[in-house]
Design an enzyme around this catalytic site. Sequence first.
Site, PDB file in Angstrom:
ATOM      1  N   ASP A  50      -5.770   5.153   9.318  1.00  0.00           N
ATOM      2  CA  ASP A  50      -5.975   4.256   8.180  1.00  0.00           C
ATOM      3  C   ASP A  50      -6.789   3.037   8.621  1.00  0.00           C
ATOM      4  OD1 ASP A  50      -5.631   3.588   5.484  1.00  0.00           O
ATOM      5  OD2 ASP A  50      -3.828   2.419   5.872  1.00  0.00           O
TER       6      ASP A  50
ATOM      7  N   ASN B 158      -6.653  -3.500   8.324  1.00  0.00           N
ATOM      8  CA  ASN B 158      -5.884  -3.155   9.524  1.00  0.00           C
ATOM      9  C   ASN B 158      -6.609  -3.551  10.803  1.00  0.00           C
ATOM     10  OD1 ASN B 158      -3.587  -2.170   8.280  1.00  0.00           O
ATOM     11  ND2 ASN B 158      -4.386  -0.085   8.110  1.00  0.00           N
TER      12      ASN B 158
ATOM     13  N   ASP C  67      -1.073  -1.745  12.472  1.00  0.00           N
ATOM     14  CA  ASP C  67      -0.492  -0.822  11.498  1.00  0.00           C
ATOM     15  C   ASP C  67      -0.892   0.631  11.735  1.00  0.00           C
ATOM     16  OD1 ASP C  67       0.870   0.289   9.440  1.00  0.00           O
ATOM     17  OD2 ASP C  67      -0.197  -0.749   7.828  1.00  0.00           O
TER      18      ASP C  67
END
EC number: 2.7.11.1
Length: 344
Positions: free
Chosen positions: A218, A223, A235
Amino acid sequence: MSQNQGIWGAETKHFHLLTPDHVMEAAELWGKRLSGRVMALNSLENRVYDVELASSFDFGKGFSPTNIILKFYRPGRWTKEQILEEHRFLTTLTEFEVPVVAPIEFNDNTLHLHTETNLWFALFPKVQGRLKDELIKDEIDQAGRLIGRIHNIGSMGTFAHRLALNPHTFIDINREALAQTQPVEHVSFQHYLKLLEQLSPMLAPMFTHLTIQRLHGDFHRGNIVWTSAGPMAVDFDDCLSGPVEQDLWLLFPGKDSYSLEDRDRFISAYKEMTRKDHVNLGLTEALRTMRMVHFNAWIAKRWDDHSFKRVFPQFTSANYWDQELIDLRVQMGLIQDRLGMGFE
C-alpha cells in the site's frame, strides 16, 4: 490460514469493548512510566493511539523520544501468524537499515494480547516528520530508492501466512463478500456483481507468469513520512506477496503527462537501486481495478461498524453504484485493450 481465504481473513468485528483505560493498561505492560496523556489517531481499520511517556527514551534518529504509538488490531482480520509475519518483515528491514517503523519488542514478543478485550496489540516508535501531497524531483528519487531497498530485502524471503495478490483473492473473494453482505439493493449493484464474474478470468492471464515476492502492499504518499533524515515507509498492515508493480503505481496513479513524467523518474530511481531492468507497467490498470473492487468490499464487510456508515454514507445510494458500474466498465475496457495489444 490459507492465502486463498481472501483479503479479509475471518469474520471481522469492531471495537465495542475498547476503553481509554484499556489503552493505558496495554501501554503500561511495556514497563515504562506514562504521563497519562493519550490521543486517539484517525484510523478506520484498526484502533491507534499516541501515548506520551513520562520520561524520554532513545528510539533513534527520526523518532520521538517522548511518545509511542499503540495499535490495536481489528479482531478477526489477520491471524496471529499473519501479524507476526508482518512484524518479522519489518524487523528484518530495520536490521538492513531500511527506514521503516518496526514494532517495539518487550517480554520477548512484538505482539501482545490484551486479555480483557481479547485484542492483539503492538507498540511502535512515533515518527517525527510530515506527509507530502506533492513530491519534487529529488524526493521522487528518494522514494524510488526507498521502495527499491524494501523490495531488495523482500525478495530475500517469502511469506507463509500473508495473502497473495491475485484475481482470486482480490476479485473472487471480494465479490463473494459483497454478495453476502449486500448493504444495497440497486440494479447497478447487481450488474456490478455480474461484471466481477467476468473480470477474474479476464485478469488471470496477466498474473500467470509473474514473479511474486514480499511487498509493502500500500505504498502511497500517505504511507511515506518525511523526516529530517529522508523518507520513511510506514504502515505495513497490508503487506502481502505479489508482483513488484503493486508498489510502483500508487505513488503516481494519474494518467496526465506530468504524472507519467514523475512516474518514469520514480521507476528509474527504483531500477537504479534494484537493478530490475523489466518492470511491467502494463499491469497498472489491472491493479487499479483490483484496488477499486477491494475498496468496495472493504466498506461492505465492515458495514456493521457504525464508523463506516458515518464516513461512507453514500455507499448505499443508487448514485454511488451507478458511478461504480460505469467506472468498472471503463476499467475492463482498458484491460481488454491491453490484452488485445498483447500483454507484456
